[in-house]
Design a protein around this motif. Structure first.
Motif, PDB file in Angstrom:
ATOM      1  N   VAL A 198      -5.751   5.846   0.707  1.00 15.88           N
ATOM      2  CA  VAL A 198      -4.675   5.941   1.697  1.00 15.88           C
ATOM      3  C   VAL A 198      -4.347   7.399   2.000  1.00 15.88           C
ATOM      4  O   VAL A 198      -4.152   7.780   3.155  1.00 15.88           O
ATOM      5  CB  VAL A 198      -3.424   5.196   1.195  1.00 15.88           C
ATOM      6  N   ALA A 199      -4.293   8.230   0.969  1.00 14.21           N
ATOM      7  CA  ALA A 199      -3.952   9.641   1.146  1.00 14.21           C
ATOM      8  C   ALA A 199      -4.946  10.337   2.073  1.00 14.21           C
ATOM      9  O   ALA A 199      -4.569  11.211   2.866  1.00 14.21           O
ATOM     10  CB  ALA A 199      -3.909  10.348  -0.209  1.00 14.21           C
ATOM     11  N   GLU A 200      -6.204   9.961   1.990  1.00 14.47           N
ATOM     12  CA  GLU A 200      -7.234  10.650   2.743  1.00 14.47           C
ATOM     13  C   GLU A 200      -7.400  10.122   4.162  1.00 14.47           C
ATOM     14  O   GLU A 200      -7.907  10.832   5.026  1.00 14.47           O
ATOM     15  CB  GLU A 200      -8.572  10.541   1.994  1.00 14.47           C
ATOM     16  N   LEU A 201      -6.961   8.886   4.431  1.00 16.06           N
ATOM     17  CA  LEU A 201      -7.307   8.246   5.691  1.00 16.06           C
ATOM     18  C   LEU A 201      -6.142   7.920   6.604  1.00 16.06           C
ATOM     19  O   LEU A 201      -6.284   7.941   7.821  1.00 16.06           O
ATOM     20  CB  LEU A 201      -8.069   6.938   5.417  1.00 16.06           C
ATOM     21  N   CYS A 202      -4.993   7.548   6.045  1.00 15.67           N
ATOM     22  CA  CYS A 202      -3.993   6.812   6.815  1.00 15.67           C
ATOM     23  C   CYS A 202      -2.841   7.692   7.289  1.00 15.67           C
ATOM     24  O   CYS A 202      -2.328   8.528   6.551  1.00 15.67           O
ATOM     25  CB  CYS A 202      -3.445   5.655   5.978  1.00 15.67           C
ATOM     26  N   THR A 203      -2.413   7.454   8.530  1.00 17.37           N
ATOM     27  CA  THR A 203      -1.274   8.161   9.092  1.00 17.37           C
ATOM     28  C   THR A 203       0.030   7.432   8.814  1.00 17.37           C
ATOM     29  O   THR A 203       1.106   8.029   8.890  1.00 17.37           O
ATOM     30  CB  THR A 203      -1.439   8.348  10.606  1.00 17.37           C
ATOM     31  N   ARG A 204      -0.035   6.139   8.527  1.00 20.05           N
ATOM     32  CA  ARG A 204       1.132   5.368   8.100  1.00 20.05           C
ATOM     33  C   ARG A 204       0.704   4.447   6.971  1.00 20.05           C
ATOM     34  O   ARG A 204      -0.475   4.121   6.829  1.00 20.05           O
ATOM     35  CB  ARG A 204       1.760   4.548   9.233  1.00 20.05           C
ATOM     36  N   MET A 205       1.689   3.996   6.176  1.00 19.15           N
ATOM     37  CA  MET A 205       1.364   3.171   5.023  1.00 19.15           C
ATOM     38  C   MET A 205       2.559   2.311   4.641  1.00 19.15           C
ATOM     39  O   MET A 205       3.707   2.584   5.024  1.00 19.15           O
ATOM     40  CB  MET A 205       0.992   4.046   3.826  1.00 19.15           C
ATOM     41  N   ALA A 206       2.277   1.265   3.888  1.00 16.06           N
ATOM     42  CA  ALA A 206       3.312   0.452   3.268  1.00 16.06           C
ATOM     43  C   ALA A 206       2.891   0.179   1.831  1.00 16.06           C
ATOM     44  O   ALA A 206       1.702   0.060   1.538  1.00 16.06           O
ATOM     45  CB  ALA A 206       3.509  -0.867   4.022  1.00 16.06           C
ATOM     46  N   ILE A 207       3.869   0.107   0.942  1.00 17.35           N
ATOM     47  CA  ILE A 207       3.628  -0.264  -0.449  1.00 17.35           C
ATOM     48  C   ILE A 207       4.187  -1.662  -0.660  1.00 17.35           C
ATOM     49  O   ILE A 207       5.348  -1.925  -0.337  1.00 17.35           O
ATOM     50  CB  ILE A 207       4.275   0.736  -1.422  1.00 17.35           C
ATOM     51  N   ILE A 208       3.365  -2.561  -1.185  1.00 18.28           N
ATOM     52  CA  ILE A 208       3.748  -3.948  -1.390  1.00 18.28           C
ATOM     53  C   ILE A 208       3.590  -4.306  -2.860  1.00 18.28           C
ATOM     54  O   ILE A 208       2.661  -3.848  -3.525  1.00 18.28           O
ATOM     55  CB  ILE A 208       2.902  -4.897  -0.494  1.00 18.28           C
ATOM     56  N   ASN A 209       4.514  -5.108  -3.369  1.00 19.58           N
ATOM     57  CA  ASN A 209       4.409  -5.615  -4.733  1.00 19.58           C
ATOM     58  C   ASN A 209       5.154  -6.936  -4.823  1.00 19.58           C
ATOM     59  O   ASN A 209       6.237  -7.094  -4.252  1.00 19.58           O
ATOM     60  CB  ASN A 209       4.987  -4.623  -5.744  1.00 19.58           C
ATOM     61  N   LYS A 210       4.554  -7.894  -5.498  1.00 17.84           N
ATOM     62  CA  LYS A 210       5.137  -9.227  -5.668  1.00 17.84           C
ATOM     63  C   LYS A 210       5.550  -9.828  -4.330  1.00 17.84           C
ATOM     64  O   LYS A 210       6.577 -10.496  -4.221  1.00 17.84           O
ATOM     65  CB  LYS A 210       6.324  -9.169  -6.633  1.00 17.84           C
ATOM     66  N   GLY A 211       4.715  -9.570  -3.316  1.00 15.22           N
ATOM     67  CA  GLY A 211       4.931 -10.187  -2.018  1.00 15.22           C
ATOM     68  C   GLY A 211       5.988  -9.545  -1.153  1.00 15.22           C
ATOM     69  O   GLY A 211       6.300 -10.048  -0.071  1.00 15.22           O
ATOM     70  N   GLN A 212       6.549  -8.410  -1.575  1.00 14.64           N
ATOM     71  CA  GLN A 212       7.606  -7.758  -0.820  1.00 14.64           C
ATOM     72  C   GLN A 212       7.228  -6.319  -0.479  1.00 14.64           C
ATOM     73  O   GLN A 212       6.594  -5.631  -1.280  1.00 14.64           O
ATOM     74  CB  GLN A 212       8.922  -7.759  -1.604  1.00 14.64           C
ATOM     75  N   ILE A 213       7.627  -5.865   0.705  1.00 12.35           N
ATOM     76  CA  ILE A 213       7.395  -4.486   1.107  1.00 12.35           C
ATOM     77  C   ILE A 213       8.461  -3.607   0.466  1.00 12.35           C
ATOM     78  O   ILE A 213       9.660  -3.786   0.708  1.00 12.35           O
ATOM     79  CB  ILE A 213       7.442  -4.331   2.642  1.00 12.35           C
ATOM     80  N   LEU A 214       8.019  -2.658  -0.362  1.00 10.57           N
ATOM     81  CA  LEU A 214       8.938  -1.767  -1.058  1.00 10.57           C
ATOM     82  C   LEU A 214       9.191  -0.478  -0.300  1.00 10.57           C
ATOM     83  O   LEU A 214      10.258   0.123  -0.431  1.00 10.57           O
ATOM     84  CB  LEU A 214       8.384  -1.424  -2.446  1.00 10.57           C
ATOM     85  N   LEU A 215       8.203  -0.046   0.479  1.00 10.90           N
ATOM     86  CA  LEU A 215       8.319   1.219   1.211  1.00 10.90           C
ATOM     87  C   LEU A 215       7.388   1.185   2.404  1.00 10.90           C
ATOM     88  O   LEU A 215       6.265   0.699   2.304  1.00 10.90           O
ATOM     89  CB  LEU A 215       7.951   2.404   0.299  1.00 10.90           C
ATOM     90  N   GLU A 216       7.859   1.680   3.548  1.00  8.72           N
ATOM     91  CA  GLU A 216       7.032   1.841   4.737  1.00  8.72           C
ATOM     92  C   GLU A 216       7.299   3.242   5.266  1.00  8.72           C
ATOM     93  O   GLU A 216       8.451   3.600   5.527  1.00  8.72           O
ATOM     94  CB  GLU A 216       7.380   0.788   5.783  1.00  8.72           C
ATOM     95  N   ALA A 217       6.256   4.060   5.400  1.00  7.46           N
ATOM     96  CA  ALA A 217       6.479   5.463   5.741  1.00  7.46           C
ATOM     97  C   ALA A 217       5.186   6.132   6.183  1.00  7.46           C
ATOM     98  O   ALA A 217       4.101   5.564   6.057  1.00  7.46           O
ATOM     99  CB  ALA A 217       7.041   6.211   4.533  1.00  7.46           C
ATOM    100  N   GLN A 218       5.321   7.350   6.688  1.00  6.44           N
ATOM    101  CA  GLN A 218       4.175   8.228   6.856  1.00  6.44           C
ATOM    102  C   GLN A 218       3.910   8.889   5.510  1.00  6.44           C
ATOM    103  O   GLN A 218       4.856   9.397   4.882  1.00  6.44           O
ATOM    104  CB  GLN A 218       4.445   9.280   7.919  1.00  6.44           C
ATOM    105  N   PRO A 219       2.673   8.889   5.031  1.00  9.48           N
ATOM    106  CA  PRO A 219       2.394   9.446   3.700  1.00  9.48           C
ATOM    107  C   PRO A 219       2.925  10.856   3.494  1.00  9.48           C
ATOM    108  O   PRO A 219       3.539  11.146   2.459  1.00  9.48           O
ATOM    109  CB  PRO A 219       0.855   9.403   3.620  1.00  9.48           C
TER     110      PRO A 219
END
Length: 303
Positions: free
Chosen positions: A196-217
């Motif tokens: 993700v660090a090398e490729l993505c301009t935006r990202m989301a972190i998911i755990n246990k079926g829930q989005i914990l964070l959505e941001a630009q890296p």
């Protein structure tokens, strides 16, 4: 053409709540979905790929209703699942030509030009006559991308694409993916932070079926500045440090243990400030101390 996900939930028959009210706005370009194994990434990818339906929620790809217009989605979808099979006795050229027919490319000259272009794009042209059974893991992944790119998809989904690849193959594969996000939505689902660090301009972190964070890296990393501290210690001292401080990660370094702690101020003797990276964002978020709620709490304590 963006992808809009609203309040999507999915619960399996065994009682596992794989997705819980997931909402995301995914613009064109490379988008990272980051989380541990079992976080719900593959469930979301399969839902977006119309391989299963959500229990609740809406998904739109531009003007297309993904849940109710599956055939329209499939006309503009490319999907590279975490595991896929190939015919080991077929060559890459033969099998890609076969998949092109299934995709609707019935004109022979057009199909030949398309398969050649894709095999060159994925750096497999020189190996096009080789049987797929003799391909390395990275070559098979690149062949999977060639299949996924048939028909110039507006939505390309790649699920855990670099798992099991050696470092050289991983670099070649990531370089290929980096070229694909200019005109379409490309979703990279992975548990590998570096991807993700090398490729993505935006990202989301998911755990246990829930989005914990959505941001630009880069913005997420910048928001952690001043909150990450490190200390080199003995492994035997780790349990005590975990009791006293918010330790977000620990790894071996030259026979000792390097710990990273999350704190608005110096946690104690021996801790030095360190520039955060996306791995710190990931572990801080998973620990519950970074994100919309955790960051606000930390800022309140510090300021």
């Amino acid at each position: 053409m963006g992808l809009f996900i609203r309040n999507v939930s999915k619960k399996y028959a065994n009682g596992v709540q794989a997705l819980h009210n997931v909402s995301l706005d995914i613009p064109p370009g490379m988008y990272g979905l980051l989380g541990p194994n079992g976080a719900g990434k593959s469930t979301l990818m399969r839902t977006l790929a119309t391989l299963q339906e959500p229990d609740a929620g809406e998904i739109h790809l531009g003007d297309i209703d993904v849940v109710n217009q599956k055939e329209a989605v499939r006309q503009t979808l490319g999907y590279l699942p975490q595991e896929f099979g190939v015919y080991p006795k077929a060559s890459a050229e033969e099998l890609l030509d076969y998949f092109a027919v299934l995709k609707g490319l019935t004109n022979r000259a057009e199909r030949r030009a398309t398969t050649e272009a894709l095999l060159r794009q994925t750096n497999l042209w020189d190996k096009r006559k080789q049987k797929l059974g003799g391909y390395s893991g990275g070559m098979k992944q690149r062949f999977g991308v060639a299949v996924a790119l048939l028909g110039n998809p507006q939505l390309l989904i790649v699920d855990e694409p670099t798992a099991g690849l050696d470092p050289a193959e991983r670099v070649r594969f990531l370089n290929l993916l980096s070229e694909l996000g200019e005109n379409s939505v490309v979703i990279l689902s992975t548990h590998i932070v570096e991807d993700v660090a090398e490729l993505c301009t935006r990202m989301a972190i998911i755990n246990k079926g829930q989005i914990l964070l959505e941001a630009q890296p880069l913005e997420a990393v910048a928001a952690l500045k001043g909150y990450i501290w490190r200390k080199l210690t003995d492994k035997s001292a780790l349990p005590a440090l975990e009791q006293e401080h918010q330790i977000i990660s620990a790894k071996l370094l030259s026979g000792r243990t390097l710990v990273h702690a999350y704190s608005p101020e110096r946690p104690g003797n021996g801790f030095d400030a360190v520039e955060p990276d996306l791995e710190d964002v990931y572990f801080s978020t998973m620990a519950g101390c970074f994100g919309p709620t955790g960051q606000q709490q930390a800022e309140g304590q510090a300021r």
